[in-house]
Design a protein around this motif. Structure first.
Motif, PDB file in Angstrom:
ATOM      1  N   ASN A  69     -21.200  40.856  78.386  1.00  0.00           N
ATOM      2  CA  ASN A  69     -21.788  41.318  79.335  1.00  0.00           C
ATOM      3  C   ASN A  69     -21.315  42.525  79.978  1.00  0.00           C
ATOM      4  N   LEU A  70     -19.726  42.886  79.543  1.00  0.00           N
ATOM      5  CA  LEU A  70     -19.175  44.105  80.244  1.00  0.00           C
ATOM      6  C   LEU A  70     -19.437  45.143  79.354  1.00  0.00           C
ATOM      7  N   PHE A  71     -19.573  44.826  77.910  1.00  0.00           N
ATOM      8  CA  PHE A  71     -19.843  46.123  76.837  1.00  0.00           C
ATOM      9  C   PHE A  71     -21.164  46.186  76.594  1.00  0.00           C
ATOM     10  N   GLY A  72     -22.135  46.141  77.743  1.00  0.00           N
ATOM     11  CA  GLY A  72     -23.749  46.212  77.545  1.00  0.00           C
ATOM     12  C   GLY A  72     -24.052  47.642  77.101  1.00  0.00           C
ATOM     13  N   LYS A  73     -23.430  48.668  77.439  1.00  0.00           N
ATOM     14  CA  LYS A  73     -23.617  50.017  77.438  1.00  0.00           C
ATOM     15  C   LYS A  73     -23.081  50.471  75.980  1.00  0.00           C
ATOM     16  N   ALA A  74     -22.410  49.691  75.223  1.00  0.00           N
ATOM     17  CA  ALA A  74     -21.887  50.478  73.937  1.00  0.00           C
ATOM     18  C   ALA A  74     -23.032  50.733  72.878  1.00  0.00           C
ATOM     19  N   LYS A  75     -22.636  51.654  72.151  1.00  0.00           N
ATOM     20  CA  LYS A  75     -23.812  51.976  70.989  1.00  0.00           C
ATOM     21  C   LYS A  75     -24.246  50.757  70.502  1.00  0.00           C
ATOM     22  N   CYS A  76     -23.279  49.964  69.691  1.00  0.00           N
ATOM     23  CA  CYS A  76     -23.430  48.833  69.260  1.00  0.00           C
ATOM     24  C   CYS A  76     -22.121  47.879  69.341  1.00  0.00           C
ATOM     25  N   LEU A  77     -22.417  46.540  68.919  1.00  0.00           N
ATOM     26  CA  LEU A  77     -21.419  45.559  68.827  1.00  0.00           C
ATOM     27  C   LEU A  77     -21.596  44.775  67.789  1.00  0.00           C
ATOM     28  N   TYR A  78     -20.661  44.242  66.905  1.00  0.00           N
ATOM     29  CA  TYR A  78     -20.854  43.379  65.669  1.00  0.00           C
ATOM     30  C   TYR A  78     -19.682  42.373  65.879  1.00  0.00           C
ATOM     31  N   TYR A  79     -20.485  41.201  65.979  1.00  0.00           N
ATOM     32  CA  TYR A  79     -19.510  40.189  66.316  1.00  0.00           C
ATOM     33  C   TYR A  79     -19.208  39.469  64.746  1.00  0.00           C
ATOM     34  N   SER A  80     -17.998  39.052  64.792  1.00  0.00           N
ATOM     35  CA  SER A  80     -17.321  38.493  63.497  1.00  0.00           C
ATOM     36  C   SER A  80     -17.780  36.944  63.557  1.00  0.00           C
ATOM     37  N   SER A  81     -18.749  36.551  62.793  1.00  0.00           N
ATOM     38  CA  SER A  81     -18.734  35.145  62.460  1.00  0.00           C
ATOM     39  C   SER A  81     -18.461  34.641  61.112  1.00  0.00           C
ATOM     40  N   THR A  82     -18.822  33.396  60.720  1.00  0.00           N
ATOM     41  CA  THR A  82     -18.604  32.755  59.518  1.00  0.00           C
ATOM     42  C   THR A  82     -19.804  32.014  59.013  1.00  0.00           C
ATOM     43  N   ASP A  83     -19.375  31.853  57.547  1.00  0.00           N
ATOM     44  CA  ASP A  83     -20.503  30.930  56.758  1.00  0.00           C
ATOM     45  C   ASP A  83     -20.266  29.329  57.404  1.00  0.00           C
ATOM     46  N   ALA A  84     -19.378  29.038  58.174  1.00  0.00           N
ATOM     47  CA  ALA A  84     -19.078  27.554  58.496  1.00  0.00           C
ATOM     48  C   ALA A  84     -20.458  27.028  59.393  1.00  0.00           C
ATOM     49  N   ILE A  85     -21.052  28.091  59.999  1.00  0.00           N
ATOM     50  CA  ILE A  85     -22.188  27.678  60.693  1.00  0.00           C
ATOM     51  C   ILE A  85     -23.434  27.181  59.980  1.00  0.00           C
ATOM     52  N   TYR A  86     -23.322  27.393  58.620  1.00  0.00           N
ATOM     53  CA  TYR A  86     -24.382  26.807  57.845  1.00  0.00           C
ATOM     54  C   TYR A  86     -23.950  25.168  57.460  1.00  0.00           C
ATOM     55  N   GLY A  87     -22.989  24.896  57.575  1.00  0.00           N
ATOM     56  CA  GLY A  87     -22.680  23.397  57.349  1.00  0.00           C
ATOM     57  C   GLY A  87     -22.571  23.235  55.663  1.00  0.00           C
ATOM     58  N   GLU A  88     -22.632  21.987  55.493  1.00  0.00           N
ATOM     59  CA  GLU A  88     -22.671  21.549  54.174  1.00  0.00           C
ATOM     60  C   GLU A  88     -23.650  21.965  53.219  1.00  0.00           C
ATOM     61  N   GLY A  89     -23.331  22.626  52.031  1.00  0.00           N
ATOM     62  CA  GLY A  89     -24.483  22.967  51.054  1.00  0.00           C
ATOM     63  C   GLY A  89     -24.009  22.590  49.758  1.00  0.00           C
ATOM     64  N   SER A  90     -24.330  23.511  48.569  1.00  0.00           N
ATOM     65  CA  SER A  90     -24.183  22.994  47.293  1.00  0.00           C
ATOM     66  C   SER A  90     -24.186  24.145  46.455  1.00  0.00           C
ATOM     67  N   LYS A  91     -23.748  23.939  45.121  1.00  0.00           N
ATOM     68  CA  LYS A  91     -23.677  25.127  44.388  1.00  0.00           C
ATOM     69  C   LYS A  91     -24.914  25.680  43.856  1.00  0.00           C
ATOM     70  N   ASN A  92     -25.777  24.981  44.183  1.00  0.00           N
ATOM     71  CA  ASN A  92     -27.276  25.368  43.626  1.00  0.00           C
ATOM     72  C   ASN A  92     -28.074  25.843  44.969  1.00  0.00           C
ATOM     73  N   LYS A  93     -27.545  26.067  46.072  1.00  0.00           N
ATOM     74  CA  LYS A  93     -28.280  26.577  47.118  1.00  0.00           C
ATOM     75  C   LYS A  93     -27.580  27.616  47.791  1.00  0.00           C
ATOM     76  N   LYS A  94     -28.168  28.672  47.991  1.00  0.00           N
ATOM     77  CA  LYS A  94     -27.469  29.898  48.687  1.00  0.00           C
ATOM     78  C   LYS A  94     -28.167  29.976  50.212  1.00  0.00           C
ATOM     79  N   PHE A  95     -27.382  29.855  51.243  1.00  0.00           N
ATOM     80  CA  PHE A  95     -27.889  30.133  52.481  1.00  0.00           C
ATOM     81  C   PHE A  95     -28.039  31.480  52.782  1.00  0.00           C
ATOM     82  N   VAL A  96     -29.254  31.730  53.508  1.00  0.00           N
ATOM     83  CA  VAL A  96     -29.892  33.017  53.911  1.00  0.00           C
ATOM     84  C   VAL A  96     -29.613  32.999  55.461  1.00  0.00           C
TER      85      VAL A  96
END
Length: 294
Positions: free
Chosen positions: A102-129
């Motif tokens: 909210n405070l940094f709204g005038k920045a040129k850009c902001l990149y937030y570091s997230s994680t593959d953990a948001i996808y949950g359980e997968g398998s070796k045969n599925k690639k999350f997009v």
């Protein structure tokens, strides 16, 4: 100018390294009161910051203009600690982030570091997009999913990282990678999961790709980007590759089962999370991305 919120962590230090090596930009890097950085560079200004202190965030926001590029790395990362201290984790992972964007709204850009953990359980045969639905299986993943939505609502960018495995640049804090390497160098056995598979990259690669995205696009139209490699490995596989590179005795690496072992982690984690990196390759015009052991 870059501002790295959480610059004294493992990934933060590599972000500093890659900005110094690949740009002419100066950097403001924040650290907590508990982690005083040893690293010094004339282009880096270190600032002590408690992200939960709204007054301190406002003071940092005064330095932000429409040329400022922000990398937001601050978080409580360990799923067990998030579950054990949910109120503190909420303050750091959600309230502080919401105040910051909210405070940094005038920045040129902001990149937030997230994680593959948001996808949950997968398998070796599925690639999350990137467009796959959220399905986190622990509180840490739920925090990250909500934090992403906060950032997206403000028009900022999300980068989702895989298993990051590589040497630490922090003089006083080795990474898991370093512990495994030093244990084998000392002739000690190490136990690692052999039945849990992830996409994998080094800290240096993750930081490099992130900086390249920022330098090429600023605020990228692709708001969510998986930063990951082509290689799919268990931690056991990664340790064997490490041993081969450094000519260490790989018989010291003992495979254990994540499915059968319930003592190492208190909180449930996904067994397999493989992510698709096609968008990253297309944006940066890269054909293959292989894990750099370090």
């Amino acid at each position: 100018m870059y501002i790295i919120i959480g610059g004294s962590g493992f990934l933060g230090r590599y972000c500093i390294k890659n900005i110094i090596e690949n740009t002419n930009e100066n950097i403001i890097a924040t650290h907590s009161e508990k982690t005083i950085p040893v690293y010094e560079n004339p282009r880096v200004e270190w600032i002590s910051l408690d992200v939960c202190n709204i007054t301190a965030l406002k003071q940092l926001a005064d330095k932000v203009d429409d040329n400022t590029k922000i990398i937001y790395l601050a978080a409580m990362h360990h799923p067990d600690q998030v579950q054990k201290f949910p109120e503190q984790a909420w303050e750091v992972n959600i309230i502080a982030l919401a105040n910051a964007v909210n405070l940094f709204g005038k920045a040129k850009c902001l990149y937030y570091s997230s994680t593959d953990a948001i996808y949950g359980e997968g398998s070796k045969n599925k690639k999350f997009v990137e467009s796959d639905p959220y399905a986190p299986i622990n509180l840490y993943g739920k925090h990250k999913a909500l934090a992403e939505q906060i950032c997206l609502t403000k028009g900022f960018n999300i980068v989702r990282f895989p298993l990051i495995f590589g040497p630490s640049l922090i003089e006083t804090k080795p990474h898991f990678f370093d512990h495994i390497k030093s244990s084998m160098e000392a002739g000690k056995e190490v136990e690692l999961f052999s039945d849990s598979y992830r996409s994998i990259l080094s800290f240096n690669q993750c930081a490099y790709f992130l900086v390249m995205l920022i330098e090429k696009f600023g605020s990228c139209n692709e708001k969510i980007i998986n930063i990951a490699g082509d290689d799919i490995m268990s931690k056991y596989d990664a340790a064997v590759a490490l041993a081969n590179k450094y000519h260490l005795d790989k018989s010291l690496i003992k495979p254990i089962s994540m499915q059968q072992n319930t003592t190492i982690f208190k909180i449930k984690r996904a067994t397999d999370i493989i992510v698709d990196n096609s968008k990253l390759k297309s944006l940066l015009n890269i054909k293959e991305i292989h894990w750099d052991i370090g």
